[in-house]
Design an enzyme around this catalytic site. Structure first.
Site, PDB file in Angstrom:
ATOM      1  N   HIS A   1       0.826  -1.270  -0.075  1.00  0.00           N
ATOM      2  CA  HIS A   1       0.108   0.013  -0.047  1.00  0.00           C
ATOM      3  C   HIS A   1       0.916   1.041  -0.148  1.00  0.00           C
ATOM      4  CE1 HIS A   1      -3.997   1.971   0.503  1.00  0.00           C
ATOM      5  NE2 HIS A   1      -3.232   2.871   1.120  1.00  0.00           N
TER       6      HIS A   1
ATOM      7  N   LYS B   1      -7.986  -1.490   5.847  1.00  0.00           N
ATOM      8  CA  LYS B   1      -8.111  -2.085   4.444  1.00  0.00           C
ATOM      9  C   LYS B   1      -7.110  -3.159   4.216  1.00  0.00           C
ATOM     10  CE  LYS B   1      -7.893   1.829   2.374  1.00  0.00           C
ATOM     11  NZ  LYS B   1      -8.048   3.289   1.961  1.00  0.00           N
TER      12      LYS B   1
ATOM     13  N   SER C   1      -7.156   3.983   8.162  1.00  0.00           N
ATOM     14  CA  SER C   1      -7.722   3.662   7.005  1.00  0.00           C
ATOM     15  C   SER C   1      -6.819   2.913   6.326  1.00  0.00           C
ATOM     16  CB  SER C   1      -7.670   5.237   6.237  1.00  0.00           C
ATOM     17  OG  SER C   1      -7.899   4.986   4.875  1.00  0.00           O
TER      18      SER C   1
ATOM     19  N   ASP D   1     -14.483   2.801   5.954  1.00  0.00           N
ATOM     20  CA  ASP D   1     -13.207   3.522   5.610  1.00  0.00           C
ATOM     21  C   ASP D   1     -13.805   4.119   4.270  1.00  0.00           C
ATOM     22  OD1 ASP D   1     -10.452   4.409   5.428  1.00  0.00           O
ATOM     23  OD2 ASP D   1     -10.664   3.293   3.488  1.00  0.00           O
TER      24      ASP D   1
ATOM     25  N   ARG E   1     -13.425  12.580   3.990  1.00  0.00           N
ATOM     26  CA  ARG E   1     -12.091  13.240   4.098  1.00  0.00           C
ATOM     27  C   ARG E   1     -11.544  13.892   3.089  1.00  0.00           C
ATOM     28  NH1 ARG E   1      -8.593   8.727   5.718  1.00  0.00           N
ATOM     29  NH2 ARG E   1      -7.009  10.358   5.953  1.00  0.00           N
TER      30      ARG E   1
HETATM   31  N1  URA Z   1      -4.246   6.000   1.865  1.00  0.00           N
HETATM   32  C1  URA Z   1      -5.433   5.476   2.181  1.00  0.00           C
HETATM   33  O1  URA Z   1      -5.686   4.359   2.181  1.00  0.00           O
HETATM   34  N2  URA Z   1      -6.082   6.125   3.579  1.00  0.00           N
HETATM   35  C2  URA Z   1      -5.632   7.391   3.761  1.00  0.00           C
HETATM   36  O2  URA Z   1      -6.336   7.708   4.700  1.00  0.00           O
HETATM   37  C3  URA Z   1      -4.584   8.152   3.011  1.00  0.00           C
HETATM   38  C4  URA Z   1      -3.892   7.381   2.026  1.00  0.00           C
END
Ligand code: URA
Length: 423
Positions: free
Chosen positions: A82, A187, A183, A161, A168
């Protein structure tokens, strides 16, 4: 329980209990708590932060808001990656096939755009026919068949999320370590991978503006991983300049393909190789330098590129039909010298205004528009040289763009794209 009291408590910088966070998150997901109330709570969190315990709880509550993927029917160690988000960040499009070509299964759930350009899923959707909405069984079957699948989060994976992230994006509450950490980690935990490599970006074009903040974000995500018994490695990487040559969607897919065929921009290529090598090291339980050798081999012998083609074909995409606008509008240098800086955010804003990203969560992306740079920091340019161009179907005035490039007589010291690795 009352949401106004919860907002006030966070505004007063007090620690929220598990039940209070649960009440706010679940209430927001089911619609009892409104956008304006959640925005207010998010802003209080941005300003006052959260304790580790609050962050663990928020992550767990978000994780439990939906389904969790069970990838146990895919053989091998599943390693996910990620990125905290960068400008021109098409890293997944290169890293996923590289890792898969090394024999490590990649079952990748990706997101849509948050910020200036589309996310990985938006980028893939610029390939005509590419289906990003795979049903779970098809997703798993695909990884078992070809060792790679990239799909959008399924309907019920971390719905909390999904909803909060979109809010957001449009309320100025993206830049917060607790919110970003929970967040991302909710995930990642829900996506079912065994191990996780994080690309934590720092610099002018990233959420984290300095290395200390990036380290803090990495450390809390590693702690969340430990709490949930998942090994997490975080790479802290530079995001001062656009990644690769392109900013947009279709144009970034083309940039990723160029990288996979060995013609990528050097810093971006290095970033992809290093991220892939950590993933392969975790997935194959080999040391990082052996993993790097293997990854390089898969780039050089085009196995990774062929893996990308296989992925596109399997998911219904037509690699010969990528949405990139035909009209080019040049960016022309106004003096001779070396490019010593690029105002990456301004460039991204320009791309966003063309339609490359979303301004509100309802916006549609224009996949075809974007910016391509022929030159990067420390490259020499002459006066009136074309240093890049904008692609668009509509007329674009590019005269202001050159002011986003600093051109000086002397070049600067290169900043390595990889700052640190934290385990
Ligand atoms: N990437 C994400 O998945 N969440 C965030 O809050 C910022 C970047």
């Amino acid at each position: 329980m009352d949401i106004v009291n919860i907002i006030t408590k966070k505004k007063d910088n007090k620690e929220l209990s598990y039940d209070e966070i649960k009440y706010a998150v679940e209430g927001y997901v089911n619609g009892d708590i409104k956008d304006y109330q959640m925005s207010s709570l998010l802003m209080a969190i941005v300003i006052n932060g959260m304790t580790d315990e609050e962050i663990f709880n928020l992550t767990e509550i978000m994780l439990n808001s939906g389904d969790k993927l069970d990838l146990s029917s895919i053989s091998g160690i599943k390693v996910d990656k990620h990125s905290t988000g960068g400008i021109g960040d098409k890293t997944t499009l290169v890293v996923a096939p590289l890792v898969s070509a090394c024999g490590v299964p990649v079952a990748k759930m990706s997101g849509r755009g948050l910020g200036f350009t589309g996310g990985t899923i938006d980028k893939l959707e610029s390939i005509s026919g590419f289906n990003t909405s795979l049903d779970m069984n098809d997703f798993i079957k695909q990884v078992n068949d070809i060792k790679i699948a990239i799909a959008t989060q399924t309907g019920n994976l971390v719905p909390a999320d999904k909803k909060i992230y979109a809010l957001r994006d449009v309320t100025g509450t993206t830049e917060s370590i607790p919110l970003i950490a929970s967040s991302i980690m909710s995930k990642k935990l829900a996506s079912g991978a065994d191990k996780i490599v994080l690309d934590v970006k720092v610099g002018k074009g990233a959420f984290m503006k300095n290395i200390d903040a990036a380290k803090k974000l990495s450390e809390i995500m590693i702690k969340i991983g430990k709490r949930f018994k998942k090994e997490v490695v975080a790479l802290i990487t530079n995001m001062d300049y656009p990644l690769g040559r392109a900013i947009g969607n279709g144009i970034e897919v083309k940039d990723a393909i160029d990288t996979l065929i060995g013609n990528g921009e050097e810093r971006f290529t290095k970033l992809c190789l290093v991220i892939a090598s950590y993933m392969v090291s975790l997935g194959k339980k080999i040391n990082v330098s052996d993993a790097l050798d293997l990854v390089k081999e898969k780039l050089d012998n085009k196995e990774a590129y062929n893996k990308f083609l296989e992925l596109v074909k399997y998911q219904g995409g037509d690699i010969n039909n990528i949405d990139i606008c035909k009209n080019k509008y040049d960016i022309i240098s106004d003096k001779e010298g070396y490019i010593t800086d690029i105002d990456t955010l301004k460039l991204a804003e320009f791309a966003n205004n063309l339609g490359a990203g979303r301004k509100t969560k309802e916006d549609n992306i224009n996949y075809g528009v974007g910016i391509l740079l022929n030159k990067k920091v420390n490259d020499k340019v002459s006066k009136n040289e074309v240093i890049g161009y904008v692609v668009s179907d509509e007329n674009v005035d590019t005269t202001s763009l050159i002011s986003y490039f600093t051109i000086k007589k002397e070049n600067i010291n290169e900043i390595d794209i990889i700052y640190d690795v934290i385990k």
